[in-house]
Structure formats: C-alpha cells, structure tokens
Design an enzyme around this catalytic site. Structure first.
Site, mmCIF file in Angstrom:
data_model
loop_
_atom_site.group_PDB
_atom_site.id
_atom_site.type_symbol
_atom_site.label_atom_id
_atom_site.label_comp_id
_atom_site.label_asym_id
_atom_site.label_seq_id
_atom_site.Cartn_x
_atom_site.Cartn_y
_atom_site.Cartn_z
ATOM 1 N N HIS A 1 -8.164 40.588 -23.811
ATOM 2 C CA HIS A 1 -8.247 41.710 -24.352
ATOM 3 C C HIS A 1 -9.544 42.507 -23.196
ATOM 4 O O HIS A 1 -10.041 41.060 -22.556
ATOM 5 C CB HIS A 1 -8.710 42.847 -25.254
ATOM 6 C CG HIS A 1 -9.649 41.893 -25.952
ATOM 7 N ND1 HIS A 1 -11.156 41.465 -25.557
ATOM 8 C CD2 HIS A 1 -9.707 41.152 -27.222
ATOM 9 C CE1 HIS A 1 -11.884 40.905 -26.763
ATOM 10 N NE2 HIS A 1 -10.735 40.359 -27.136
ATOM 11 N N CYS B 1 -10.955 34.823 -28.423
ATOM 12 C CA CYS B 1 -9.384 35.243 -27.534
ATOM 13 C C CYS B 1 -9.915 35.564 -26.311
ATOM 14 O O CYS B 1 -10.949 35.051 -26.185
ATOM 15 C CB CYS B 1 -9.524 36.751 -27.785
ATOM 16 S SG CYS B 1 -9.297 37.381 -29.504
#
Length: 213
Positions: A121, A129
């Site tokens: 992202h 992440c």
C-alpha cells in the site's frame, strides 16, 4: 479514479513501447526486504518471459529478516503469494492484499493464529505490510488492476534479500531455521533470475516449497 485520470495514459504509452496492449497485460512482483526494493515485471500474454517495468523503493519496514510466523510479530511475510483483493478505499492509499497465510505459512505457524491482512500500500507506514510512496503505488495498483481484469493471477514473491552469492555472508548470520527456509525458496529466485519467468512449485507436508521445473 483519480489515479487512472492522472496516470493511465502515461502507463499505457510505456506498455505500448514494450509491445504490451493493456488487454494482454500480465504482471509479476518480487520484493526484497534487505534491499528495500519492489520489482514490477510485465509481459504480453503471448510472450514467454517478463520484462522489468520498474524498481520501486520500499519506503518503511518493520520486523527483521525472516518469515512471518504468528499474529502480532510485526514481520513482513516471506514466500510465494498472489494478490486476491484490491482496496481502493484503504486508509493507507490503494492497498493490494497479499495472499498470506498460504499453505506453507499455516503449516509453519507458531501458535494457532499466523496473522493476516498483509498489504502492499501507499502512505509509507507499516506494521508488517509493504509500504510504497503514493505515486509509485498508483502505477503498481493500476497495472495490477488491468492484469486482474484480464483474468491473470498476479504472483508475488517476497524474499529476505536477493538470494545470491553477494548475500551469502548476510544469510549465514541468521538462525539455522531461517537459513533452511530460505534455502527452500532459493530455487524460485534462481529460476526467475535465469529464465525471467516464475518457477512452478508445490508445498510439501512440512511446509517447504518444492519446485518442479
């Protein structure tokens, strides 16, 4: 929608220079935690091999080298995954879900819950992440959407580092458990380096990757 308006014409032009119409686009992704790099590869469906489209800086990190084994360990996973879901409304900006945990992760998990919700992202923050700057994540997101619209599964290979001779000394400083796992991943890295296409694989009952090329 905003990303398409601002970016798609330029991306489509770059693809055409590579003889890749959007309707025939396939995408492949590799990420290297130590180098903090994400490689975006593309090809025409009719082509045998992928071409490197761009290398993107991974702009933040959490955890250390080594696979994710449980919920809350802040580790970025390592292994071979797909992109099953897209979230254009993510608070972290244009998130692509990584298909963690896979069969290997579930077998090798420490405890009942291996964790989940691992994304690639924007917004440049992370607790496990793979974060990118907003501008390059737009490029990645749009190309992955187009590939997905072509019914092409998007493969993502996440490594602790480039599993080459240059990193042998680095790898040797880690635990035997990590080294054994990385050795099971190494054929995938080596095969793509040589052939520029992903290796066929399965996962055995011990959670090891087994390559059949």
């Amino acid at each position: 929608k905003k990303a398409y308006q601002q970016k798609w014409a330029g991306l489509e032009s770059e693809l055409k220079k590579l003889n890749i119409p959007a309707s025939n686009l396939e995408v492949f992704i590799r990420a290297f935690k130590h180098e903090k790099e994400l490689e975006l590869w593309v090809k025409n469906k009719s082509a045998e091999t992928f071409t490197l489209f761009k290398t993107i800086n991974i702009c933040a990190s959490s955890g250390e080298l080594g696979p994710k084994r449980k919920q809350g360990d802040l580790q970025v996973p390592e292994g071979i995954y797909d992109i099953p879901l897209f979230n254009p409304n993510s608070s972290y900006y244009l998130a692509l879900k990584v298909g963690y945990p896979n069969k290997s992760d579930r077998i090798l998990a420490k405890g009942r819950d291996p964790g989940g919700d691992i994304m690639i992202h924007g917004n440049c923050v992370t607790i496990g992440c793979i974060p990118l700057q907003d501008e390059p994540v737009e490029d990645l997101y749009l190309l992955c959407v187009e590939a997905k619209n072509n019914n092409h599964p998007i493969r993502v290979e996440i490594y602790p580092c480039k599993l080459n001779k240059e990193n042998e000394k680095l790898i040797s400083t880690y635990s035997s458990e990590n080294i054994q796992f990385w050795n099971s991943l190494k054929p995938a890295f080596a095969y793509f380096e040589l052939h520029k296409k992903p290796a066929a694989f399965s996962i055995d009952k011990m959670g090891n990757y087994v390559f059949t090329n």
